[in-house]
Design a protein around this motif. Structure first.
Motif, short mmCIF file in Angstrom:
data_model
loop_
_atom_site.label_atom_id
_atom_site.label_comp_id
_atom_site.label_asym_id
_atom_site.label_seq_id
_atom_site.Cartn_x
_atom_site.Cartn_y
_atom_site.Cartn_z
N VAL A 38 0.85 -1.20 0.00
CA VAL A 38 0.00 0.00 0.00
C VAL A 38 0.89 1.25 0.00
O VAL A 38 0.64 2.21 -0.74
CB VAL A 38 -0.97 -0.02 1.21
CG1 VAL A 38 -1.65 1.33 1.38
CG2 VAL A 38 -2.02 -1.11 1.01
N LEU A 85 -5.46 1.71 -10.37
CA LEU A 85 -4.22 2.10 -9.67
C LEU A 85 -3.29 2.86 -10.63
O LEU A 85 -2.67 3.85 -10.25
CB LEU A 85 -3.49 0.87 -9.13
CG LEU A 85 -4.15 0.14 -7.95
CD1 LEU A 85 -3.42 -1.16 -7.66
CD2 LEU A 85 -4.16 1.02 -6.70
N GLN A 100 -3.91 6.67 -9.53
CA GLN A 100 -2.96 6.82 -8.43
C GLN A 100 -3.63 7.26 -7.14
O GLN A 100 -3.31 8.31 -6.57
CB GLN A 100 -1.85 7.79 -8.87
CG GLN A 100 -1.11 7.16 -10.04
CD GLN A 100 -0.33 8.13 -10.89
OE1 GLN A 100 -0.42 9.33 -10.69
NE2 GLN A 100 0.42 7.61 -11.81
N PRO A 101 -4.56 6.44 -6.67
CA PRO A 101 -5.33 6.80 -5.48
C PRO A 101 -4.45 6.80 -4.22
O PRO A 101 -3.41 6.15 -4.20
CB PRO A 101 -6.38 5.69 -5.38
CG PRO A 101 -5.84 4.57 -6.19
CD PRO A 101 -4.92 5.13 -7.21
N MET A 102 -4.90 7.53 -3.22
CA MET A 102 -4.12 7.68 -1.99
C MET A 102 -4.93 7.23 -0.78
O MET A 102 -6.15 7.16 -0.82
CB MET A 102 -3.72 9.14 -1.79
CG MET A 102 -2.92 9.75 -2.93
SD MET A 102 -1.31 8.94 -3.14
CE MET A 102 -0.37 9.81 -1.87
N LEU A 128 -6.98 4.15 -1.59
CA LEU A 128 -6.02 3.12 -1.99
C LEU A 128 -6.23 1.85 -1.18
O LEU A 128 -6.25 0.74 -1.72
CB LEU A 128 -4.60 3.67 -1.78
CG LEU A 128 -3.44 2.71 -2.06
CD1 LEU A 128 -3.51 2.15 -3.48
CD2 LEU A 128 -2.11 3.42 -1.84
N LEU A 149 2.51 1.62 -3.49
CA LEU A 149 1.54 2.12 -4.49
C LEU A 149 1.31 3.61 -4.30
O LEU A 149 1.22 4.37 -5.27
CB LEU A 149 0.21 1.37 -4.35
CG LEU A 149 0.20 -0.10 -4.79
CD1 LEU A 149 -1.14 -0.74 -4.41
CD2 LEU A 149 0.44 -0.24 -6.29
N ALA A 150 1.23 4.03 -3.03
CA ALA A 150 0.93 5.44 -2.75
C ALA A 150 2.12 6.34 -3.11
O ALA A 150 1.95 7.38 -3.72
CB ALA A 150 0.57 5.61 -1.27
N GLN A 184 3.60 5.19 -7.21
CA GLN A 184 2.68 5.15 -8.34
C GLN A 184 3.23 4.36 -9.53
O GLN A 184 3.40 4.88 -10.63
CB GLN A 184 2.31 6.59 -8.73
CG GLN A 184 1.57 7.24 -7.57
CD GLN A 184 1.58 8.73 -7.58
OE1 GLN A 184 2.25 9.35 -8.39
NE2 GLN A 184 0.81 9.31 -6.69
N VAL A 186 -7.29 -1.85 -2.76
CA VAL A 186 -6.49 -3.04 -2.49
C VAL A 186 -7.34 -4.10 -1.76
O VAL A 186 -7.29 -5.30 -2.07
CB VAL A 186 -5.24 -2.64 -1.67
CG1 VAL A 186 -4.63 -3.83 -0.98
CG2 VAL A 186 -4.22 -1.95 -2.58
#
Lengths: 242, 242
Positions: free
Chosen positions: A72, B75, B79-81, B85, A75-76, A79, B89
């Motif tokens: 996680v 994703l 580009q979620p936060m 996010l 990904l954050a 990107q 997931v």
């Protein structure tokens, strides 16, 4: 690798991907060891080892949580795109499969504790063989992920059939023991569930292979895979009634 | 919601999150229905329904693949936060659990086909009860995801014990039938595995609840949860030998 990024950032991203790879490989190795030790505990009637396997299961739960958190964060912050993104997502899915593998190994170990106190019942060769096959498939599936090797993943995916065949043999043998003498039933039931646990672990190796194939190629394997487990349809007759 | 983004982009991202929520809810509903129908097939000795359940399982495989593909795309493009996010997931992990739930339902259905041709064996009330409980937990766990409700997830996580208790009762009853008459063994083994399938489905509902809790709160539930399945330790004695 965009040239406007400072090199230390790029290197650090590569390092993070490598770290994720290492985490999954470590978790895979630990899961294999759990399967190995649970089987050894059964074969050697070693309740102490079985107990260790059961109590070590939380290591896999912990590793899964670490991988989730790491993914996680990755990904954050990073990107990631395309193949990297698919790899990262696959790593998380695989860790979920490995956690389930651990659950099955723990369950098998718990049953091995009971079996160590019961009279032994027939040959355990089938269990030894099944265990070696599923460990091998697990290892190959995890290696395929770490090496991003879709062909290796396809081979694992197709290699589940021998496992199912050994399972079917164990299933029929145990049913025969149960029918011969009701005093065998308790032990046979526990052994049947251990065999089923190993078979499910094999299914998870197949799942991992599917995930790896998707991650590397960006496309799924065909829906149906070779499947030889016929035990769900099995009808075994009791011996002639005296 | 950065003010320099055109509004239609923002709305479209919200729509995509809602679409993902709908996909998981739909998959959850389908998995519940599979569990329901597999149990009905067992209770009504309905091999036709059982066969439908088994052949519908690929719908869940397909939904899982769609969710995976959708998530990877989301994703990459959005580009979620933070909470978004974690939700995305979680949706993917949950779809993996639901695919496994489908496998268990299919396996139960296949065994129900065999059982429909065997003499019936004792009461099936325990199966009915277990099935209702696991469907309820599955539904609550998926609702908790869709509503991002960590408290609801905690309740599901704690609600697994009654399921394990029913399972233990079924286990002991079936062992007794097997010991009384070896002609009961084949049917009893299939029923034992169906009960185990339902219990595993309950475990997956618990897994989903853990995932939802992590997604909403960003923190894990405690490691150990209430667990009443003692069957892995069970030793049942055969009736007195005549």
């Amino acid at each position: 690798m965009a040239s406007d990024q400072p090199e230390h950032i790029v290197r650090s991203y590569e390092e993070e991907l490598r770290k994720l790879r290492d985490m999954v490989a470590r978790m895979g190795g630990f899961a294999e060891r759990q399967v190995h030790d649970a089987t050894q505990a059964l074969l050697r009637r070693d309740a102490v080892l079985a107990d260790q396997v059961a109590s070590r299961d939380n290591v896999l739960d912990q590793l899964e949580r670490e991988i989730d958190t790491f993914v996680v964060r990755l990904l954050a912050l990073r990107q990631p795109m395309a193949a990297d993104l698919r790899f990262i997502v696959a790593a998380m899915k695989v860790s979920h499969d490995l956690e389930r593998v651990g659950d099955y190994a723990r369950n098998a170990a718990r049953r091995a504790i009971v079996l160590a106190q019961q009279p032994s019942l027939g040959s355990l060769n089938g269990f030894q063989r099944m265990s070696v096959l599923v460990q091998e498939n697990l290892k190959l599936a995890i290696d395929a992920l770490v090496n991003e090797d879709a062909d290796a993943a396809s081979r694992v995916w197709a290699a589940d059939e021998p496992i199912d065949n050994v399972y079917n043999g164990i299933f029929r043998e145990l049913l025969t023991h149960m029918m011969e003498d009701p005093r065998n039933i308790t032990a046979a039931i526990h052994m049947l569930f251990i065999a089923k646990n190993l078979e499910r672990i094999g299914d998870h190796a197949t799942n991992i292979a599917e995930t790896v194939h998707f991650a590397v190629r960006g496309a799924s394997l065909p829906e149906e895979r070779p499947k030889a487990d016929a035990s769900a349809y099995a009808v075994v007759r009791p011996p002639e009634q005296g």
